[in-house]
Write an enzyme that holds these catalytic residues in place. Structure first.
Site, short mmCIF file in Angstrom:
data_model
loop_
_atom_site.label_atom_id
_atom_site.label_comp_id
_atom_site.label_asym_id
_atom_site.label_seq_id
_atom_site.Cartn_x
_atom_site.Cartn_y
_atom_site.Cartn_z
N GLU A 529 0.83 -1.21 0.00
CA GLU A 529 0.00 0.00 0.00
C GLU A 529 0.86 1.26 0.00
O GLU A 529 0.49 2.26 -0.60
CB GLU A 529 -0.93 -0.03 1.23
N THR A 640 -11.34 8.40 -13.21
CA THR A 640 -10.37 7.84 -12.27
C THR A 640 -10.71 6.42 -11.84
O THR A 640 -9.93 5.75 -11.19
CB THR A 640 -10.19 8.77 -11.04
C1 DMJ Z 1 -10.24 3.75 -7.26
O1 DMJ Z 1 -11.50 3.76 -6.72
C2 DMJ Z 1 -9.95 5.01 -8.00
O2 DMJ Z 1 -8.89 4.80 -8.84
C3 DMJ Z 1 -9.63 6.15 -7.10
O3 DMJ Z 1 -9.26 7.30 -7.79
C4 DMJ Z 1 -8.51 5.81 -6.16
N1 DMJ Z 1 -8.51 4.48 -5.69
C5 DMJ Z 1 -9.26 3.42 -6.19
C6 DMJ Z 1 -8.44 2.21 -6.57
O4 DMJ Z 1 -7.28 2.02 -5.90
#
Ligand code: DMJ
Length: 658
Positions: A529, A640
C-alpha cells in the site's frame, strides 16, 4: 431558503443605501400600511413624510427587482399576481418552518355571503395577503442584510439552485423527460483481435479472470455492493450507504469491451429493474460519482442504452445538494434523501478533500451534455474558480480546503491519497474538451512543475519517487495510489511545453520503474500500500500496516499508458508478472481477494473483491494486451475509476448537439 424569498435577496443589493435604511424600519412600514387601509383621516407632515419614504422604498424595491432579477417574470408574478403565487407557495427548505399563511388563503369557498360582501371579503383577504407577504419580504431582506457577505453569496446560490430545480428533464419524475439526443456511434468500443498469438492468449486469460470474478459475484453476492470471496457472501462498504450494486455498475463497461454479451445483458437488466437511488443513504459523493455516475455514463456511451443515461442523470441530480456550501466546494458526505451534507470528521478543521471535490469535473461535464442542463457544469467550474483565487504554497495544492471559509486547512500535499485524482482531472479536463479547456491545461502543467520542484526526488540508487509534503517538510514515502502518476505524466507529455515533453515521458517511465520495483521487492510480486525511501530502504514498506495489497490498479494503469505511448515490450512483461501474481496469491475459489502482507509467504486474505478490480485492474490489463484501436486515446478519456468517457467538442461542451 424558499424560492419565494428571491425578492429580498436580489432587491437588497440593488438598492444598497436607500433600501437598506428603509428596510431597517420593518415595523414602521407595517404601521404605515395599516394607516392607509384604515378609515380616512388627516395625515401630519411627519406621517406623510414617513409614508412617502415607505412608498418610495417599496417602489425602488420593485423596480430594482424588475430590472436586476435574472428572471423578472417570476418577480412580476410574485408581486403583481399575488393571490395565485400564494396558493402555489414552494415548500420550505429542509428544517425551515413553512411561511405563514394568511387566514383563508387557498380556501375556495366564499362562505355563502352575497356578491358585494364576498367581493369585500376577497378584497380584504387580498390586502391581508399582500401585507403579510410584503412584511415577510422586508423581514427577510433585513435578515439578509445582516448576514456576512459569504453567507449572502451562499443564500443567492441556494436560491439559484431552487430556481433550477425544474430544469428540462429534471423534474421529480427523474430523467424521464430528458431531451432527445441522437446516439453518437462510439469509436473503438470493441477492438480487433491482437495479431500476435501469444498476446491473444494472454488477453483471453484476462477475460477468463473477469469471468471468474463476475461469476462468483453473481453466485454469492448478486445485487449487493461487493463480494467476500472467502466467506462467499456480500460485502457492504459505507461509501455507498444503502445504494446497492456497486460491482454491477462498475463492471458494465469492462463486460462490454471484453464482449461478454450475456453478462452485460444481465447487468443491464439489473440496472433497469433494481438500481434504486431513492434511498435514505449517506454516501461519499466522490465514490458514488466515480463508480456509479462514471460507470453509468460509460455504459451509455458504449451501448447507447437510454436506461444508463437516465440513471446517470437521476443520480447526478441527487448529488447536487452537496454543493450547498458557502463557497460551492461540495461536502464529502451527503444524505441523498435529505440533501444534508457534512465532511469526514477526521478531515483537518472540517475541510473537504482535494482529491474528492477535484474529481467530479469529467462526469459533471458529461451530465450537462446528456441532460441539456448547465447546472452540473456550473458547479464544477465554480470549484475551479475557487481554487484559482487561492494562494498556493510554492504553487502546490494542499489536500484540505474548508468549504465554509474557502481557506486551506493543513498544508499537506500529496500526489497519492487525498490529492491524486485532482491532478489527473486537470489534465483529462483539457483532453476531454478536445484540448479547448486552456485553463485546465495551464493549471495542470503549472502543478506538475511545482510537483517536480518540491516533491519529486531520487533515491541513492537512482529510483525516482514522489514524496509527500507536510507543511514544507518531506516525508519520503510513496503510496500505491501515487503510482497512477506515471501514466498521467506520459499521457500529458504531448501537450507539455516544447522543452518539457521529453521530461514528462521520462517522469512517466521513471515512476513506472519505481512502482515495478515496489512489486518486485516483495515475496508475492504484488505491491504494498505504501513504500519508503528512508531508514536505509528503497521502495519497500517498513510498517506492518502498509504491507497489504487490495487488488489496486494504479501500477497496471501506468504500465498500460506507458505501453500505448512507447510500445516498449517491458510494460507488457511487467503486466504479465502482475497477472501471474494475482492468479497465484489472490485468486480463490470464490473470486479474487486482497492480501494482508505482500512480503509474507503465507497467504492471508482480506476477503474482499473490490469493485475496482473489475472496473480498473482487469480493464487496464485487458487494454495492455489489446491493440491500440480499442478505446483509442484521441476519442476517449478514462475517469479515475477507468470508465471511458468520449472527448466532447467545443460545441458539445457548451450544450450544443452535433
Ligand atoms: C479507485 O476507486 C480510484 O482509482 C480512485 O481514484 C482511487 N482508488 C481506487 C483504486 O485504488
Amino acid at each position: 431558503m424558499p424560492a419565494g424569498s428571491l425578492l429580498p435577496l436580489f432587491g437588497s443589493p440593488s438598492g444598497a443605501g436607500a433600501s437598506g435604511a428603509s428596510l431597517g424600519g420593518g415595523a414602521l412600514v407595517g404601521a404605515g400600511l395599516r394607516k392607509v387601509s384604515g378609515p380616512s383621516g388627516a395625515f401630519r407632515l411627519t406621517e406623510k413624510f414617513v409614508l412617502l419614504l415607505v412608498f418610495s422604498a417599496f417602489i425602488t424595491l420593485c423596480f430594482g427587482a424588475i430590472f436586476f432579477l435574472p428572471d423578472s417574470s417570476k418577480l412580476l408574478s410574485g408581486v403583481f399576481f399575488h393571490s395565485t403565487s400564494l396558493q402555489q407557495q414552494p415548500p420550505s427548505a429542509p428544517g425551515e418552518p413553512h411561511a405563514p399563511q394568511p387566514p383563508g388563503a387557498g380556501s375556495g369557498s366564499d362562505g355563502g355571503g352575497g356578491g358585494a360582501a364576498a367581493a369585500e371579503r376577497e378584497a380584504a383577504q387580498n390586502l391581508a395577503r399582500i401585507r403579510e407577504d410584503h412584511e415577510q419580504a422586508l423581514r427577510e431582506a433585513k435578515k439578509t442584510l445582516q448576514m456576512p457577505p459569504d453567507e449572502i453569496r451562499w443564500a443567492i446560490n441556494q436560491d439559484k439552485s431552487n430556481m433550477l430545480r425544474n430544469w428540462p428533464g429534471g423534474g421529480e419524475a427523474g430523467a424521464a423527460e430528458l431531451p432527445d439526443l441522437p446516439f453518437r456511434k462510439p469509436v473503438g468500443a470493441v477492438g480487433k483481435e491482437p495479431a500476435d498469438p501469444l498476446v491473444r492468449q494472454q488477453r483471453a486469460k484476462i477475460q477468463e479472470m473477469m469471468k471468474h470474478a463476475w461469476d462468483n459475484y453473481k453466485r454469492y453476492a448478486w445485487g449487493l455492493n461487493e463480494l467476500k470471496p472467502i466467506s462467499k457472501q456480500g460485502h457492504s462498504s459505507n461509501l455507498f450507504g444503502t445504494i446497492q450494486g456497486a460491482t454491477i455498475v462498475d463492471a458494465l463497461d469492462t463486460l462490454y469491451i471484453m464482449e461478454m454479451k450475456d453478462e452485460f445483458k444481465e447487468a443491464k437488466e439489473w440496472v433497469e429493474k433494481k438500481l434504486d437511488f431513492n434511498v435514505n443513504a449517506e454516501v461519499s459523493v466522490f465514490e458514488v460519482n466515480i463508480r456509479f455516475v462514471g460507470g453509468l455514463l460509460s455504459a451509455y456511451y458504449l451501448s447507447g442504452e437510454e436506461v444508463f443515461r437516465k440513471k446517470a442523470v437521476e443520480l447526478g441530480k441527487k448529488l447536487l445538494p452537496a454543493f450547498h456550501t458557502p463557497t460551492g466546494i461540495p461536502w464529502a458526505l451527503l444524505n441523498i434523501k435529505s440533501g444534508i451534507g457534512r465532511n469526514w470528521p477526521w478531515a483537518s478543521g472540517g475541510s473537504s478533500i482535494l482529491a474528492e471535490f477535484g474529481t467530479l469535473h469529467l462526469e459533471f461535464m458529461h451530465l450537462s451534455y446528456l441532460s441539456g442542463n448547465q447546472e452540473f457544469a456550473e458547479k464544477v467550474m465554480n470549484i475551479r474558480k475557487v481554487l484559482n483565487q487561492l494562494d498556493k504554497p510554492e504553487g502546490l495544492y494542499p489536500n484540505y480546503l474548508n468549504p465554509s471559509s474557502g481557506q486551506w486547512g493543513q498544508h499537506h500535499v500529496s500526489v497519492g491519497g487525498l490529492g491524486d485524482s485532482f491532478y489527473e482531472y486537470l489534465l483529462k479536463a483539457w483532453l476531454m474538451s478536445d484540448k479547448n479547456d486552456e485553463e485546465a491545461k495551464q493549471m495542470y502543467y503549472d502543478a506538475v512543475q511545482s510537483i517536480e520542484t518540491h516533491l519529486i526526488r531520487k533515491s541513492s540508487t537512482g529510483l525516482m519517487y514522489i514524496a509527500e509534503w507536510k507543511g514544507g517538510l518531506l516525508e519520503h514515502k510513496m503510496g500505491h495510489l501515487t503510482c497512477f502518476a506515471g501514466g498521467m505524466f506520459v499521457l500529458g507529455a504531448d501537450g507539455a511545453p516544447a522543452d518539457k515533453m521529453e521530461r514528462h515521458t521520462e517522469l512517466g517511465a521513471e515512476i513506472a520503474r519505481t512502482c515495478h520495483e515496489s512489486y518486485d521487492r516483495t515475496s508475492m510480486k504484488l505491491g504494498p500500500e505504501a513504500f519508503r525511501f528512508d531508514g536505509g530502504v528503497e521502495a519497500i514498506a517498513t510498517r506492518q500496516n502498509e504491507k497489504y495489497y487490495i487488488l489496486r490498479p494504479e501500477v497496471i494503469e501506468t504500465y498500460m499508458y506507458m505501453w500505448r505511448i512507447t510500445h516498449d515490450p517491458k510494460y507488457r512483461q511487467w503486466g504479465w508478472e502482475a497477472v501471474e501474481a494475482l492468479e497465484k496469491y489472490c485468486r480463490v475459489d470464490g473470486g479474487y481477494s486482497g492480501v494482508r502482507d505482500v512480503y509474507s509467504n503465507h497467504q492471508s486474505h482480506d476477503d474482499v473483491q473490490q469493485s475496482f478490480f473489475l472496473s480498473e485492474t482487469l480493464k487496464y490489463l485487458y487494454l495492455l494486451f489489446s491493440e491500440d484501436d480499442l478505446l483509442p486515446f484521441e476519442h476517449w478519456v478514462f475517469n479515475t475509476e477507468a470508465h471511458p468517457l468520449p472527448v466532447l467538442s467545443k460545441e458539445e461542451e457548451k450544450g450544443k448537439r452535433k
